[in-house]
Design a protein around this motif. Structure first.
Motif, PDB file in Angstrom:
ATOM      1  N   TYR A  82      -7.260 -15.510   1.656  1.00 33.74           N
ATOM      2  CA  TYR A  82      -7.386 -14.652   0.483  1.00 33.74           C
ATOM      3  C   TYR A  82      -6.398 -15.028  -0.619  1.00 33.74           C
ATOM      4  N   HIS A 133      -4.199 -12.160   3.734  1.00 34.29           N
ATOM      5  CA  HIS A 133      -5.070 -11.930   4.881  1.00 34.29           C
ATOM      6  C   HIS A 133      -5.713 -13.248   5.272  1.00 34.29           C
ATOM      7  N   GLN A 148      -8.513 -14.112   7.793  1.00 34.21           N
ATOM      8  CA  GLN A 148      -9.523 -13.727   8.789  1.00 34.21           C
ATOM      9  C   GLN A 148      -9.734 -14.942   9.683  1.00 34.21           C
ATOM     10  N   ASN A 176      -7.252 -10.984  12.918  1.00 37.09           N
ATOM     11  CA  ASN A 176      -6.840 -10.913  11.516  1.00 37.09           C
ATOM     12  C   ASN A 176      -5.332 -11.052  11.445  1.00 37.09           C
ATOM     13  N   TYR A 221      -2.202 -10.682   8.953  1.00 35.31           N
ATOM     14  CA  TYR A 221      -1.772 -10.135   7.672  1.00 35.31           C
ATOM     15  C   TYR A 221      -0.333 -10.554   7.416  1.00 35.31           C
ATOM     16  N   THR A 259      -6.710  -1.356   4.627  1.00 36.98           N
ATOM     17  CA  THR A 259      -7.046  -2.761   4.798  1.00 36.98           C
ATOM     18  C   THR A 259      -6.637  -3.583   3.589  1.00 36.98           C
TER      19      THR A 259
END
Length: 920
Positions: A68, A77, A79, A151, A153, A176
């Protein structure tokens, strides 16, 4: 040795020879974080969807991540995906035991359709009821799809977050994309992107913090100093090691970074964090098992290695790194997936396998990991360069702004941005390579590649055999991506093994194998979804990729050991499956069915119905399958051994339903065996044109009648709103190119980009903020552009720039591949083609009628404005030619195009031939 591994090596060698020209800078880039879309004012779920269509993908065929690039608007983030983590599974008793009974419902349904002549809606409905009762396997629907595994972060804001997103979204759904508290620092010079030339994502930005100086003992300010801290983040999934890598480098003031790893949406997954022993760093882990029939166990480990003066501490499952100037983050994931056939053994312990992957990567270090990855990636990707030059300069804009300008120009009907077409083309190559890299991918790329974000994927994200999976690999060879089709071929072997049982237990057919419209990573072949799933041509359709793989690379041993047995098995099933219907004159017509023209329906007695006998697409699939099987038998020397089968194939071909022109729709190819009224004239699926694209059974130069009828069908569908999805527009683009219609092909490419493309160039269904990624649209777009530049579906003919739009006034493409073992460079200018370089890198035996050892290799040259005389002068360095300039035979052929032909022996193995074209 393993023929699949060998053909992969041969293809890579060919790609190395192609690395002679560097492409222009091809990258996707932005000036905003994915979490901040200046053109989208929505919040909540809509904004989350928008952010995903602004994130950039990395992958190595097995491991993948969506990056991201967030800093200040929300948490960074990643994924994370692992290609073998699939929901649900094959079940041992997946075929319906009622189906194979000769007196059972399948044969009753078939009899109802045949005896009614296809014109009784009640009979069709009775057939649908019977098939729903007895034909659907277990489970009846939802074969499952590839799932996200974790995920990661990261908070780069410099403030320790109060709460990271939790694994149970019901408790913390709105966090989120949590808005971070404002900092006194300014974020400047922000850029992020994806470098397609190196396969690396990057994020770069500067923190600026103003500091007012106050001398000791006084309250007077003496000026302001600006402290700047530059941060650079690199992310890639290694093409060499089994890790995804993030490297953080900070110039200026050391920073604080916080990390959290979980599996959002899976309350059964366990997360933990621990410090490393004997060195600075820590490790985050998430692991668990899927609570479905597959029972797959999974494990993801994230290892963080920091500098000498850094500090590492943990707090409530979070990892906090202080005083950081650089950090290496290594991510490994493993599952317990194992194919049902073959001798592949999965890691017995996914956690231990992750540790081994991380240890191997850590020993190498960041610089070696990056260097090796870029070298391997460039070897596979860097073989093709494309440049389109126009009178309008390519705008130097971020990709999202450029895309919006493209949409506006498309709506206004003014000159588009051809540079964006080039970027879209290369991006399609990147996506296929990143999701189907031969040495790592455990399965072919699914509808969402290996980047699906949903715990409950749209349409369950299966492998769909009635167009989508085949379209995904249309350009695998022609755009010169060595080895990416190998995961597909290996998976077809699984499908065929399972398909043998389905043929036996569902159709009472003891020879050969079949597949239906959907499958999964285990190669499930049974009927699913409903009566429309009773379509036994799925295996025959996807088997076309087996022969394609041979035609480009020419590995006879692969064809002997893998390719021909698969083609033979698909053919054997079809021969037994066909149903003889006796016509009024006593002749026999061989029909498929009960069947469907994929996804479409017709109107009969006021009802919308899909079930039928022998739609056109079925017969076209059989014609292509039989052609490929016959040619393969000649290559491997099986034509004598299988003479009876080959003779029977010819007998069957003479009795298949012939193509017809509709009387209700004059000039249009008829989709069904009967001339039904259309339910949906602008339907998205183009299955009736299968013979034109992808099969190449006819084109405007060979059976022009049917090519024209297919084009008329496409025109009609567009008139009624067709091309309404990305993959549908892409199919039309490629098919119009086969029809030599440059203008309509370009319009479909522009529609694809303008209407069905997110800011990260992902193809989507319709809405960039609330839609589903469909990678086959990207793949079909790249294939369509390739078809506009080069076609080779007819033996010993190269179609050069057959559908070149006038808007692409000059340019070149280097490194494309053609069937027959050729590698092609094409250069063109305003007046038409300028020159072509031809190199035969592989000797491909391509049987044909009346084969002559010294046949002509002909080139149909499109987009040439010469009115009277055209010259083709060939230059070769081949020994034995005293005169190195050879004039090729030139003539004007059908449709006004120029042809240049030369003797086949002129094009020797690994010898480059340059042909210059001139008007005289």
């Amino acid at each position: 040795g393993n023929p699949m591994a060998r053909i992969g090596r041969l293809q890579i060698c060919a790609a190395l020879m192609a690395l002679t020209a560097s492409s222009k800078d091809i990258r996707i880039w932005y000036k905003d974080e994915a979490g901040r879309d200046p053109c989208n004012t929505t919040t909540g779920k809509d904004n989350i969807a928008s952010a995903w269509f602004r994130a950039v993908p990395v992958g190595n065929g097995r491991l993948a991540a969506m990056v991201y690039g967030n800093v200040k608007t929300s948490l960074e983030h990643l994924q994370l995906n692992e290609a073998s983590l699939w929901a649900r599974s094959y079940e041992n008793d997946s075929n319906n035991p009622l189906a194979a009974n000769f007196q059972g419902c399948f044969h009753k349904a078939r009899s109802l359709l045949v005896e009614s002549g296809g014109w009784n809606a009640s009979a069709v409905n009775q057939s649908i009821y019977l098939l729903d009762e007895c034909m659907l396997g277990k489970p009846k629907s939802n074969l499952g799809g590839q799932l996200p595994i974790a995920n990661l972060y990261l908070d780069f804001s410099g403030k320790v977050p109060k709460a990271f997103p939790q694994k149970n979204p019901q408790k913390n759904a709105q966090k989120t994309l949590r808005k971070l508290s404002e900092t006194p620092r300014d974020l400047v010079n922000y850029t992020r992107g994806l470098d397609l030339e190196e396969g690396v994502a990057n994020v770069e930005y500067t923190w600026e913090e103003k500091e007012t100086r106050v001398p000791p003992g006084t309250s007077h300010r003496r000026g302001t100093r600006v402290r700047r801290t530059r941060v650079r983040r690199i992310v890639f999934s290694s093409m060499v090691e089994n890790v995804t890598v993030m490297h953080v480098e900070i110039s200026g003031e050391p920073q604080e970074i916080s990390l959290h790893l979980n599996r959002t949406g899976d309350p059964n997954a366990t997360s933990q964090v621990r410090k490393l022993q004997g060195r600075l760093g820590a490790q985050l882990e998430v692991f668990g098992s899927l609570k479905d029939p597959s029972g797959l166990s999974f494990h993801t480990s994230v290892r963080i290695l920091t500098g000498v003066y850094s500090e590492v501490r943990t707090s409530s499952g979070e990892l906090i790194l202080s005083n950081i100037t650089r950090a290496l983050i290594l991510i490994a994931s493993r599952t317990t997936y194992k194919p049902l056939f073959g001798n592949v053994t999965p890691p017995p312990n996914p956690r231990r396998a992750c540790e081994e992957d991380l240890d191997a990567a850590e020993i190498k270090g960041y610089k070696v990991l990056l260097t090796e990855h870029v070298e391997a990636y460039k070897t596979a990707f860097g073989s093709v360069s494309l440049e389109i030059q126009t009178e309008t300069a390519t705008p130097d804009l971020p990709t999202d702004h450029r895309l919006r300008q493209f949409r506006q120009n498309s709506t206004a009907g003014i000159l588009r941005d051809p540079g964006l077409v080039v970027l879209y083309y290369q991006y399609g190559r990147y996506l296929l390579l990143s999701s189907s890299y031969m040495s790592k991918a455990p399965a072919p790329a699914a509808c969402q590649g290996i980047w699906n974000k949903f715990m409950e994927p749209a349409w369950s994200d299966p492998l769909t055999l009635d167009i989508n999976l085949d379209m995904t690999y249309w350009h695998a060879h022609s755009s010169n991506l060595p080895g990416v089709a190998i995961p597909l071929i290996q998976w077809i072997k699984l499908l065929a093994e399972d398909g043998k049982r389905t043929a036996r237990e569902t159709y009472n057919i003891t020879e050969g194998w079949c597949g239906h419209h959907q499958s999964n990573i285990w190669g499930r072949s049974t009927v699913t979804d409903g009566a429309w799933g009773v379509w036994a041509m799925g295996g025959a359709w996807i088997s076309r990729q087996i022969w394609e793989n041979y035609l480009y690379w020419g590995d006879v041993l692969y064809l002997q050991e893998t390719g021909y047995p698969l083609l033979r098995g698909a053919t054997k099933f079809v021969m037994s499956y066909l149903f003889p219907a006796t016509l009024e004159d006593g002749s026999i017509l061989l029909l498929t069915g009960p069947s469907n023209s994929p996804e479409n329906a017709y109107l009969l007695q006021g009802e919308k119905l899909g079930l039928c006998m022998a739609p056109l697409v079925d017969s076209e699939i059989i014609r292509e399958l039989f052609r490929n099987t016959r040619l393969a038998s000649e290559v491997v020397g099986a034509s004598t051994r299988d003479k009876q089968m080959l003779d029977n194939m010819e007998w069957i071909l003479e009795r298949l339903p012939t193509r017809s022109i509709s009387s209700l729709r004059p000039g249009v190819l008829m989709e069904w065996l009967e001339d039904y009224e259309e339910c949906c004239p602008g339907f998205r699926h183009q299955s009736p044109i299968y013979g034109l694209m992808p099969a190449g059974l006819y084109d405007p130069l060979h059976d022009s009648k049917w090519a024209k009828a297919a084009i008329n069908l496409m025109d009609r569908r567009l008139d009624f709103g067709g091309g309404s999805t990305g993959w549908s527009a892409a199919w039309l683009a490629a098919a119009y190119a086969r029809g030599f219609n440059a203008n309509k092909s370009l319009k479909m490419i522009e529609r694809l980009i303008a209407n069905f493309t997110g800011d990260n160039l992902f193809n989507h269904d319709n809405d960039p903020y609330n839609s589903v990624f469909q990678m086959d649209g990207n793949m079909g777009g790249t294939a369509g552009i390739t078809e506009m530049l080069l076609q080779s579906h007819v033996r010993n003919i190269l179609y050069l720039i057959p559908a070149l739009p006038k808007e692409w006034s000059s340019g070149y493409v280097r490194g494309l591949r053609a069937r027959g073992g050729f590698q092609i460079d094409i250069f063109w200018e305003v007046s038409g083609i300028k020159s072509v370089n031809v190199r035969r890198t592989h000797h491909v035996v391509w049987p044909g009628e009346g084969v002559d050892k010294d046949e002509d290799l002909c080139m149909r040259v499109g987009s040439v404005t010469c009115d009277h005389r055209f010259q083709a002068i060939m230059t070769t360095s081949r020994s034995g030619y005293s005169d190195k300039d050879i004039s090729m035979a030139v003539n004007r052929g059908p449709l006004g195009a120029w042809w240049a032909c030369g003797r086949s022996h002129w094009f020797g193995l690994d010898e480059e031939i340059t042909i210059n074209f001139h008007c005289a």
